[in-house]
Write a protein that holds these residues in place. Structure first.
Motif, PDB file in Angstrom:
ATOM      1  N   THR A   1      12.842  39.247 -39.222  1.00 32.23           N
ATOM      2  CA  THR A   1      13.324  38.158 -38.369  1.00 32.23           C
ATOM      3  C   THR A   1      12.559  36.862 -38.627  1.00 32.23           C
ATOM      4  OG1 THR A   1      13.946  39.738 -36.642  1.00 32.23           O
ATOM      5  CG2 THR A   1      13.767  37.422 -36.001  1.00 32.23           C
TER       6      THR A   1
ATOM      7  N   VAL B   1      14.191  30.562 -38.018  1.00 28.36           N
ATOM      8  CA  VAL B   1      13.809  31.286 -36.798  1.00 28.36           C
ATOM      9  C   VAL B   1      12.375  30.931 -36.417  1.00 28.36           C
ATOM     10  CG1 VAL B   1      13.413  33.566 -35.776  1.00 28.36           C
ATOM     11  CG2 VAL B   1      15.407  33.185 -37.239  1.00 28.36           C
TER      12      VAL B   1
ATOM     13  N   ASP C   1      12.063  27.450 -34.922  1.00 32.03           N
ATOM     14  CA  ASP C   1      12.573  27.431 -33.558  1.00 32.03           C
ATOM     15  C   ASP C   1      11.588  28.101 -32.596  1.00 32.03           C
ATOM     16  OD1 ASP C   1      14.905  26.190 -32.618  1.00 32.03           O
ATOM     17  OD2 ASP C   1      15.709  28.106 -31.945  1.00 32.03           O
TER      18      ASP C   1
ATOM     19  N   GLN D   1      19.004  34.681 -33.472  1.00 33.79           N
ATOM     20  CA  GLN D   1      18.096  35.735 -33.920  1.00 33.79           C
ATOM     21  C   GLN D   1      16.800  35.742 -33.127  1.00 33.79           C
ATOM     22  OE1 GLN D   1      19.725  33.470 -35.819  1.00 33.79           O
ATOM     23  NE2 GLN D   1      19.913  34.151 -37.949  1.00 33.79           N
ATOM     24  N   LEU D   2      16.316  34.565 -32.773  1.00 31.18           N
ATOM     25  CA  LEU D   2      15.078  34.469 -32.003  1.00 31.18           C
ATOM     26  C   LEU D   2      15.282  35.026 -30.602  1.00 31.18           C
ATOM     27  CD1 LEU D   2      12.169  33.548 -31.723  1.00 31.18           C
ATOM     28  CD2 LEU D   2      12.988  31.263 -31.162  1.00 31.18           C
TER      29      LEU D   2
ATOM     30  N   TYR E   1      22.331  40.482 -39.481  1.00 33.02           N
ATOM     31  CA  TYR E   1      21.237  40.656 -38.544  1.00 33.02           C
ATOM     32  C   TYR E   1      21.531  41.797 -37.569  1.00 33.02           C
ATOM     33  CZ  TYR E   1      17.253  39.560 -35.627  1.00 33.02           C
ATOM     34  OH  TYR E   1      16.062  39.641 -34.961  1.00 33.02           O
TER      35      TYR E   1
END
Length: 327
Positions: free
Chosen positions: A15, A21, A24, A175-176, A217
């Motif tokens: 990730t 990611v 962020d 994703q985060l 993902y």
């Protein structure tokens, strides 16, 4: 780089190795005074890891090179895997920071050392009780006059305790938000909450404009969920897969079943042994612990037989049925 034996490590690195990611994450979760000094566009992931082999079961780490206050700097991110905080984190971080500096000296003969800011990510049902600075760990340090303290090493690290975040407080790109939500809800040790977290994660992924990225993902997420040492039942297994397929019904041809993912994993490694390992893992999770003699027999099977067991794992209820199928 990462193994199934440490699913936290695999999920974390897959990730956060995505620089978007990571940017962020830093933007939303580091203290604002630090964010104001960072050139987010300068962030680059470094390949180095400073975790010793005996500690990889408990920690993962990533090192990011960046411009900090218009000069060279690093963010060193440590993920705590254990269900309780390590009391020695500050000492371990000091060791890792020194190793980063030593690598800088040996590789580049740097005349000055870069600033390294340590960040710890933690998720557990327990409160973080470890000292948050090196000075707190030094006996009598806080009782010394400031003019004496200046001669003694001391620093604080940034602690990000994911366990305490509400849904509204989890910010960032899909994703985060997924990884922080999953980490947070793992701390409850409730399979109901884990399923709820997965459904919320699917909602986040649906918001991505690039659904190819979302599907990729999603596969990473499913791998992580089913490689955890959790008491997931067969019903949980099928409920989650059906929910995933139902959520992405218009892309169902792209959403593989978990059994197919496991089988592909074995094929990619190109070894019958990998399929045997997967077979034993699935039998243990969904049927019963595998006796030593059956484990040996499984390793002697051909790939076609192993794939057949993997595909039909939901149909077996006893070890004897497995043995009969192998015959």
């Amino acid at each position: 780089m990462m193994t199934i034996q440490n699913p936290h490590d695999k999920f974390f690195k897959e990730t956060f190795s995505n620089v978007d990611v990571s940017k962020d994450f830093f933007l939303h979760y580091l203290p604002p005074p630090i964010v104001s000094l960072i050139d987010l566009e300068s962030i680059e992931l470094q390949k180095d890891s400073f975790i010793s082999k005996d500690l990889r079961e408990y920690f993962s780490d990533l090192l990011f090179h960046l411009q900090l206050n218009e000069t060279e700097g690093y963010l060193y991110v440590l993920l705590e895997h254990k269900s309780y905080p390590s009391k020695m984190v500050a000492v371990q971080l000091l060791r890792y920071m020194v190793e980063i500096w030593e690598a800088k000296i040996s590789k580049e003969h740097a005349p000055k050392l870069p600033i390294v800011i340590p960040v710890v990510i933690f998720h557990s049902e327990r409160e973080w009780s470890a000292s948050k600075s090196l000075g707190e760990m030094l006996q009598g340090f806080d009782q010394l006059p400031e003019e004496i303290q200046q001669y003694i090493p001391n620093f604080e690290y940034i602690l990000i305790d994911v366990s305490k975040y509400s849904d509204e407080e989890i910010k960032g790109i899909a994703q985060l938000k997924v990884i922080l939500t999953i980490y947070r809800d793992l701390t409850t040790k409730s399979e109901k909450n884990l399923r709820k977290a997965l459904k919320r994660s699917l909602y986040y992924l649906q918001q991505l404009e690039d659904q190819e990225t979302a599907i990729q993902y999603l596969e990473t997420l499913i791998h992580y969920i089913f490689h955890l040492d959790r008491q997931l039942t067969k019903k949980d297994f099928h409920d989650i897969i059906e929910y995933v397929e139902g959520t992405y019904f218009e892309r169902s041809e792209m959403v593989m079943s978990l059994a197919e993912l496991f089988r592909d994993e074995g094929r990619q490694e190109g070894k019958t042994e990998a399929l045997a390992n997967t077979t034993i893992r699935l039998i243990t999770k969904f049927v019963a612990p595998v006796p030593a003699e059956l484990q040996q027999a499984i390793y002697e099977q051909d790939s076609e037989t192993l794939e057949s067991i993997i595909d039909q794992i939901d149909k077996f209820t006893t070890i004897d049925q497995i043995k009969e199928h192998m015959r």
